[in-house]
Design an enzyme around this catalytic site. Structure first.
Site, PDB file in Angstrom:
ATOM      1  N   LYS A   1     -20.559  -8.762 -25.570  1.00 57.89           N
ATOM      2  CA  LYS A   1     -19.613  -9.872 -25.418  1.00 57.89           C
ATOM      3  C   LYS A   1     -20.195 -10.939 -24.507  1.00 57.89           C
ATOM      4  O   LYS A   1     -20.852 -10.614 -23.505  1.00 57.89           O
ATOM      5  CB  LYS A   1     -18.309  -9.304 -24.834  1.00 57.89           C
ATOM      6  CG  LYS A   1     -17.142 -10.267 -24.821  1.00 57.89           C
ATOM      7  CD  LYS A   1     -15.896  -9.546 -24.299  1.00 57.89           C
ATOM      8  CE  LYS A   1     -14.658 -10.393 -24.339  1.00 57.89           C
ATOM      9  NZ  LYS A   1     -13.460  -9.665 -23.874  1.00 57.89           N
TER      10      LYS A   1
ATOM     11  N   SER B   1      -9.729 -10.158 -27.027  1.00 57.19           N
ATOM     12  CA  SER B   1     -10.693 -11.231 -27.033  1.00 57.19           C
ATOM     13  C   SER B   1     -12.109 -10.808 -27.425  1.00 57.19           C
ATOM     14  O   SER B   1     -12.947 -11.674 -27.685  1.00 57.19           O
ATOM     15  CB  SER B   1     -10.736 -11.866 -25.640  1.00 57.19           C
ATOM     16  OG  SER B   1     -11.135 -10.925 -24.678  1.00 57.19           O
TER      17      SER B   1
ATOM     18  N   SER C   1      -8.383  -6.088 -24.713  1.00 60.00           N
ATOM     19  CA  SER C   1      -9.401  -6.831 -25.459  1.00 60.00           C
ATOM     20  C   SER C   1     -10.523  -6.011 -26.081  1.00 60.00           C
ATOM     21  O   SER C   1     -11.300  -6.551 -26.855  1.00 60.00           O
ATOM     22  CB  SER C   1     -10.020  -7.891 -24.564  1.00 60.00           C
ATOM     23  OG  SER C   1      -9.198  -9.022 -24.580  1.00 60.00           O
TER      24      SER C   1
END
Ligand code: GLN
Length: 456
Positions: free
Chosen positions: A66, A141, A165
């Site tokens: 990420k 996310s 997330s």
């Protein structure tokens, strides 16, 4: 054999037997990114990292990480225009551990701006699509890492989880996603969202692969003073609790049916339990999280960090702030900074922030009571199936409701994992297991047992 479709464990075995080389594996994933990423937009920068370290635990692991986790000398944008040109000056602790264990980083994953969102639509670099159905969101996310893994651009991924997330996108994309106990994995080198809730964790194709990665990235770190080295031994027999508060109005009927069916297949002791403060978790989260955001994001002012568009030397200090923060932050980030600043302001602090902290303690106590009766708690991961791109972006409250089943584990600091438990109408449905603090061994053992029952 298609090298992009196999699990980490299978890749490791193949390498050991000499069926293919690490170079073959990395090339296969690079080609896959070239072929698929235009459509899915899961990877926002490709990283050229390669090392041959045979016999190490992550030899064969190829990661998409990420983009809020620092990888030395690579861009790290946190999905924001603010950090569009930011180059990481060092490796996050998890990244050094992965590299030392022989893992290869192949790309940085798209994400909601500064990890705020449940759909990866708030990224400054365009929305990511769900590989299972391109008109749907992949969740967020960590939507980029989840979609990259589900579309075979890597065999493992790393995300961060502040309110769900890792687990929610894992559920939407049909993969496994795990959030460790707070303080088990170092946050050094993670761009902070809400420091008392954030944890880094793995996304993988199987529970065993998640466990392999967790065992590499966990551990006390001198750069993160909240980390500890506590790992409780697993139990022989596991009792699973089903909390009635997670099966209420608002849970999509198709998810309920799939979970009910999955529960019927379980043969170990099941018990109905109650977590009475559950209904206050989301409101408390949406006070505590923005409060911490308003403080953590103060450093992005174009002077310490972030794009510099105005300068105190030539503009007034207020104009410099307005130019630097006004232009480079997106709407959701601004909304949360405003919410957090409000709930921390004098006169409101006690009514909002302090009250929310009290609720947080009550939620923790709920779990403590429940864990006297059971070892693990089973819930749906999300109340809804993946929604259409654009469907919720203008309705923040409906977007926030996506987090209703995942935020409790963050508020209480508990480890939790999401794994696919069935399919309905072409969608994968995720089930979540939650364990007491530091009981990752029980969590993985329970999830492996369920995987065996559900994935046959
Ligand atoms: N969807 C949640 C939010 O928007 C969770 C975010 C996260 O875990 N980073 O706050």
């Amino acid at each position: 054999m298609n090298l992009t479709e196999i699990t980490l464990k299978e890749t490791k075995e193949g390498l050991k037997k000499g069926k293919f080389s690490l170079q073959d594996v990395v090339t296969a994933f690079k080609n896959r990114i070239k072929e698929k990423n235009k459509e899915i937009n899961a990877v926002i920068s490709v990283v050229s990292d390669f090392r041959e370290n045979k016999n190490l635990p992550l030899y064969g692991a190829v990661f998409v990480v990420k983009d809020n986790i620092l990888v030395k000398n690579e861009k790290c944008t946190a999905g924001s225009k603010m950090l569009e040109h930011y180059i990481a000056p060092f490796d996050a602790t998890v990244i050094s551990k992965i590299k030392d264990a022989g893992g290869v980083i192949i790309g940085k994953g798209n994400m909601d701006e500064f990890a705020m969102g449940s759909s990866t639509e708030s990224s400054a670099f365009g929305a990511t699509k769900n590989p299972l159905s391109l008109s749907k969101v992949p969740g967020g996310s960590s939507g980029g890492p989840a979609a990259a893994l589900a579309s075979n651009m890597c065999n493992t991924a790393i995300g961060s989880d502040t309110g769900g997330s890792i687990r929610q996108p894992a559920a939407f994309c049909g993969v496994v996603g795990m959030k460790p106990t707070y303080g088990t994995v170092s946050r050094n080198g993670l761009i902070s969202m809400s420091s008392s809730l954030d944890q880094i964790g793995p996304l993988t194709k199987t529970v065993e692969d998640a466990e392999t990665i967790f065992n590499v990235i966990k551990g006390k770190d001198k750069y993160d003073s909240t980390t500890v080295d506590i790992h409780k031994k697993g139990k022989d027999k596991l009792r699973i609790g089903i909390p009635k508060e997670y099966f209420v109005d608002g849970l999509d009927d198709r998810i309920k049916k799939t979970i009910d069916k999955a529960i019927e297949k379980i043969t170990v002791n099941l018990e109905e339990i109650s977590l009475p403060y559950t209904e206050y978790a989301l409101p408390a989260y949406y006070i505590i999280m923005p409060s911490e955001i308003s403080s953590n994001l103060a450093r992005f002012d174009g002077m310490r960090y972030g794009l510099e568009k105005g300068r105190p030397a030539s503009d007034s200090i207020l104009d410099a702030y307005l130019k630097n923060r006004g232009d480079s932050f997106g709407r959701e980030v601004k909304r949360r900074i405003a919410l957090g600043t409000f709930s921390l302001s004098s006169g409101y602090h006690d009514a909002y922030y302090l009250q929310a902290q009290k609720v947080r303690s009550l939620i923790f106590e709920d779990f403590q009571k429940a864990f006297k009766k059971v070892d693990l708690i089973l819930t749906p991961t999300t109340p809804n199936l993946p929604f259409n791109i654009g469907e919720k972006i203008d309705n923040p409250v409906s977007m926030y409701l996506s987090d209703i089943f995942t935020v409790t584990a963050n508020l209480a600091g508990l480890p939790a994992i999401s794994l696919p438990c069935g399919e309905i109408d072409g969608f994968s449905v995720g089930a979540q297991l939650i364990a007491p603090r530091f009981c990752e061994e029980d969590l993985f053992n329970g999830a492996k047992m369920l995987e065996k029952i559900w994935w046959k």
